[in-house]
Every structure is written in C-alpha cells, then in structure tokens.
Design a protein around this motif. Sequence first.
Motif, mmCIF file in Angstrom:
data_model
loop_
_atom_site.group_PDB
_atom_site.id
_atom_site.type_symbol
_atom_site.label_atom_id
_atom_site.label_comp_id
_atom_site.label_asym_id
_atom_site.label_seq_id
_atom_site.Cartn_x
_atom_site.Cartn_y
_atom_site.Cartn_z
ATOM 1 N N SER A 153 1.236 0.684 18.876
ATOM 2 C CA SER A 153 1.583 -0.365 18.196
ATOM 3 C C SER A 153 2.666 -1.201 18.633
ATOM 4 C CB SER A 153 1.809 -0.619 16.776
ATOM 5 O OG SER A 153 0.675 0.342 16.215
ATOM 6 N N LEU A 157 2.630 -5.001 21.097
ATOM 7 C CA LEU A 157 3.285 -6.096 20.835
ATOM 8 C C LEU A 157 4.113 -6.554 21.801
ATOM 9 C CD1 LEU A 157 3.980 -5.322 16.979
ATOM 10 C CD2 LEU A 157 2.243 -7.132 18.117
ATOM 11 N N ASN A 298 -3.229 -6.853 20.240
ATOM 12 C CA ASN A 298 -4.458 -6.478 19.129
ATOM 13 C C ASN A 298 -4.735 -5.028 19.306
ATOM 14 O OD1 ASN A 298 -4.418 -9.089 18.037
ATOM 15 N ND2 ASN A 298 -5.928 -9.642 19.516
ATOM 16 N N LEU A 301 -2.276 -2.757 17.335
ATOM 17 C CA LEU A 301 -2.721 -3.012 15.948
ATOM 18 C C LEU A 301 -3.780 -2.067 15.475
ATOM 19 C CD1 LEU A 301 -1.816 -6.746 15.310
ATOM 20 C CD2 LEU A 301 -0.547 -4.587 14.533
ATOM 21 N N LEU A 304 -3.219 1.512 15.106
ATOM 22 C CA LEU A 304 -2.677 2.157 13.549
ATOM 23 C C LEU A 304 -3.604 2.992 12.880
ATOM 24 C CD1 LEU A 304 -0.765 -1.067 12.552
ATOM 25 C CD2 LEU A 304 0.340 1.229 13.225
#
Length: 453
Positions: A153, A157, A298, A301, A304
């Motif tokens: 994650s 980013l 994305n 994310l 996660l």
Amino acid sequence: MTGTKKTHKPWVLVLTVGLGTLLNPLNSSMISVALTRMQQEFELTFADASWLISVFYLASAAGQPVMGKLSDMFGPKRMFLAGLVTVAAASMLAPFSPNFPFLLGCRALQAIGSSTLFPSGMSIVRTSITKGQAKALATLSIFASTSAAFGPSIGGLLIDSWDWPSIFIVNFPFIIVSFFMAIFILPEKGQGKFELARIDFLGITLFIIAVIGLILFLLSLETHIHWWAFIVFIVSSVSFYYYEKRQSEPFIDVRGLKKNTNVTLIYLQFITINLVYYCYFFGFPTFLQQVKKYSPGNTGLIMLALAGFGVIVSPFVGRLIDRHGPKPALITGSAILFSGTALLLTLRETSSLLWLLVIMAVLGMSNGFSNISMQTALYEHVKPEDTGSASGLFQTSRYLGSILSSSLLGLAFNRHLDIQHLHNVAMICLIFCLLVFYLSIRLPGRGKVKGHS
C-alpha cells in the motif's frame, strides 16, 4: 561498566531498534507493486524482474547469520549503525541505476544492510531490557509484521506520486531518525573476540550456488530447459549437506535437522506456506496492474485486503493457541489457505472487484493463522537453548518459500499474463496446500509434545 548498563526508558530503545528492523520487511514487500514499472523501465520479462524479489531474499538468508556473528564480534551497536549506513548507500544509489544488474546489486546490498539490523537490535534488547523483555520483543515483531503487511500500500501510493525510485527514497526518514537515536540511546556493548573462522563462508557460498542453480532451472522450464543448472543445484546441495555435517558452527545444522524430524517438517511446512502465500502477495499486484489496469496507488489499496485481514485475525489466533496449542490453529489456517486458493479458480474476467477482495481476505486470514501457529509449534519442539538458531532457520525457511514463489511466478507470468495464467498458479498452489494440510494434521498435539519431553 557500560556493557551492563540498563536503559532507563526501554520504550525509547525499542522504538530506535524498531525503526531500523522494519526496513527489511518494508523493502521486501514494497517491491511487489513496483515490479510492473520496473519491467517497463528496464524492458524486462517478468522472469527477469522476479530476480528483484529473489536476490533480496537470498541476500537476507545468507546475510542474517553472518551479521549475527559479526555483531557478537564487533558489538551490536556498531553493527546496527553500519547496517543503517549500508541501507542508506543502497537506497541512494538504486534510483540512479544505469542498468538492471546495477539495480540488482543495490537490492542485494539493501538486503545485507537491513539483515544486519535485526540480529544486532535483538541482541541489544535482550541484554538491555530485563523487565518486560517479552513485551519488548513482541513490539519489535509488530514493527516487522506491520511494515511487511502495509508495504504494498505504501509502495503503491509512492509510485503513483513519484514513480519507482520513491520506494528507495522513502527509507531515509526511518534511517536518519533511527541512526541519530541509535548514537545517543543504544548502549555500548563490549565487543567479543574477533574470530572470522566462526563464520561458515563456504557453507553459505554452497547454499547460494544451490539456490541460484534451482532458480535458473525452474525459470528455464517454459522454454529451453537448462539441465546444467539442475546439475549445479544437485552437486552444490549434496556438497553443502556433507560439508555442513562436519562443521562445529554450521550455517544450517543439518545434523540437528536429521535428528529432530518434527522440526524439519515444521520448516518444510513453513517453506510451503510461504511459497503459496507469496505467489499471491507478489502475483496479485502484477495481475491488478497488467490485466485489470489499476494504477499502482489503487493496487496498493486493494492489497490491504490481503495484508489487513492477516493482522485482524492475529489476536484471535493468539488466544486460540494459548488455550489449545498450535495444532488446531495450523489445521484451520491450512484449510482456509486451501479454500482461498480454490476460490481463486472461480475468478473470471467479468468478476467484480468485491469478489476478488473476498478471495484476498480469505487468503490474508490464512496467513494470520499460519505465522503465529508455526512459530509456536517450532518453539514447542526445540530445546530452550536452541531457540536462537531455530529462529534463524525459521527466517531462512520464509526466505526460501518467497524465492520459490518468485520463480513460480516468473515461469507462469513470463510470456503473457491473463486470468488463465493466474488460474495455473492457483492449481499448482492447490497441490502445495494439500501438503500443508497433511503436515498440519501430522504434527503432534500439545499433550503429546509435553508427554514426549
């Protein structure tokens, strides 16, 4: 007298060590989201890019025991600071890599530097904190597991905002803070006698040659099979076994493994669990970016779901193990791993993101069950005085599973990547899941272990 001085604020010492020790798991996991961009940047096949994973784990596996012994010789504080400087040098050079071999060298250097931090840091904590030592060690474990879990994650980013070099630059805040805290907070320990002969350099070299031979052989299976690599693997493995049998301080205690079948099978099971789990940990980001066309941010994310559910179930697993021992948790974890892998075969091109998240959550939960229960099972089957060496080999087992997973992905994803290739990986993993389940059932329960001891 400084060697026996206890820190007045243990939590500050733990924070200092924790900021350093998280660098290895963080850098081993952030790469999963960066592989696609690095493939594009250096014009690589996936098999080529998979070496970025393998070289890091191989250098970590070889580096940790060496750095542990050097820490005893030169003092843990010196080695901790040297490790931070090494990671800083590798992280500084990597973004300016002129070619792929140079980048691989930076990854290896990064792994060796970060592998210095864990044994040095653990040595400092064990000798400096007497009251609440178990809590301190558990806190360090949380640093490591959390950074590994959220590495994809964080990496996603960063890559979205500043491209792939950012996953190296992000190390500097941790390095700088940990370095200056270490200078003033970590206690000086009296260095031991300098005995280079204590380090099993030949054993480590044979181990590295064997693993590289195996990787080259596996990656060649799709096209022209490199039988010479298989011969290198066999010859170096046999040489390694017989050489290690004669060593007083071997890299891997093969005599001990031969005597304790349960411990050997625990290592085999942990290798297999990590082989399966890391196929998904490194495979899903590539699939999400190259097939589903998600951005790195994305993708990070979405990952996660895989990492987060492992963290969420860990407290429940801990309570289950306290009451019933590791075997029920291991059986549950292996059943969940098999179920998640089987569910992956239901994924289609038209499947919703929600269904993929459900599958990833199931696979993530299996990892939460497996990690804690495997470690507990290991400690139930080794003598207390062998805990240190057993823990080192446990980490090596994790590294071997990760290396094998990257080779399997390199073989499956090399030419073309679509849903069918993901299914191919899942079908191979199902076979390994059955082995994990069998080994979980075979493991003696808590009552039998106590009765035996």
